[in-house]
Scaffold this motif. Sequence first.
Motif: not given
Lengths: 175, 286
Positions: A18, A37, A71, A129, B129-137, B165, B173, B186
């Motif tokens: 992160g 990643p 996160y 989504i 930063a969140s590494p998850d692109p579906f849920d950018q936080t 959030r 976050s 959301t």
Amino acid sequence: MNNKIIWLLIFIVFILEGTLIHWLIPTDWYNGLQVAPHFVLVLVLFVSMNRNRHLGLFFGLMFGLMHDIVYASPMIGPHSFSMGLAAYSAGVIAKRLKITMISSLFMISFFIVLYDVANFSLYSMFRVIDIPFGTTFTDFIMPTLLFNLLFAVIIYVPARRWLESNHAQREEESL
Amino acid sequence: MFRLLGNKKLIFLLVCLILFIALMGLTFGERKSLTWPEKFLKDTVSFTQGLFYKPAGIIAGFFENMGMLSDVYEENLALKKKLSDYALDTIRLNILEEQVGRLEEALLFSERQKQANRYIWHFAEVISASPDPFDQTININLGEKDGIRENMAVATVDGLIGIVRNVAPFSSSVQLISAIDYRVDTTKAIAATTKENEESFGMIERYTEENFLEMNKIESTDSIEVGDTVLTSGYGEVFPKGIVIGTVVSRGVSDSGITHKAMIKPAANLTGAKLRQVFVIEVPEP
């Protein structure tokens, strides 16, 4: 290498995922494509395949849960579930196959895709989504797979050596 | 062909699936506050991440600066010009502020009305930063103890970037506005207006694949034009009034054909955002 050190190592990678990795990915890559990643997942898969599936399952669930909480995912559980599922299935299959570099990398690629698809479907199900699967697959899942596969190839040899230091234990367990 | 899963394992897997779906269902949506194990985990991990993110950012920023060394002269000129404009603006601002104060006194404004637009800008540093692109936080290093609450607006010096959030005692976050989509549950739409005409109105409801924000529900008679600066209007009562969102790049008839829609280029960089410092905007409550 005992489990505590593995735990610590994956935790460090979790933290870097992160922070540091975020800075290393060039901004140009975000031009229409997205790369994420999944290094923790790759390491957990290695553990699951080279140690045993229960340890992999436990690590998968724990690190997934940690991702969900740290996160602030919209709900608790999606990453935990998909990572646990991927790790456990990898362990189950690895038990029945001869682990070579090629088969390992094949499995890792398959489970990286599985992880992303599982997350995508859970998020779609909960309406977090609303994006079509086709473009997600080409613009995000494929680039992500290549990026993480590169990482897997780089750490393949050291990870294998560290994890197999007590290979005998796994053999015993699987009998 | 071997059997991958026995009966017992299959049942176990199904039970796990059900348990997880139940857990997700229960924790989905807006919760009052986080539970203490979550807060504890979040704060400890965030603290450790803070130690890595900042130095990494500084080093990356250093190389970026090296690359831009040749532009320093032009940049300096532009900044000098900006500075003189700024001095002029300050004089004007002082005069206006004094005038507004006098008028408020004359019109017998209540204390609440007077305070309504005096926002407190909390300076925060990004820690991961969140590494998850579906849920950018992103996570920031201010939390409940610093007066941060859920749903506060977050901006950079350029413009609006997101909304808080959830909050732990020492970290929180932020969901980026690139997640905005009217089809999902959301995110929150932003009520917007323009700097040029305060009567303009539209709702920012979607972030498109081309990295524009889509502003809908604009009346066909509205005076929004290409090049206008879009601000939050404060009517939604989530985002405070007057924060820069972006500039209009196109305007046209919406899909329904009744209202118009405009595409807005966000003022703050949101794609693959490498953010380092942000501001959390607190609206003071009397």
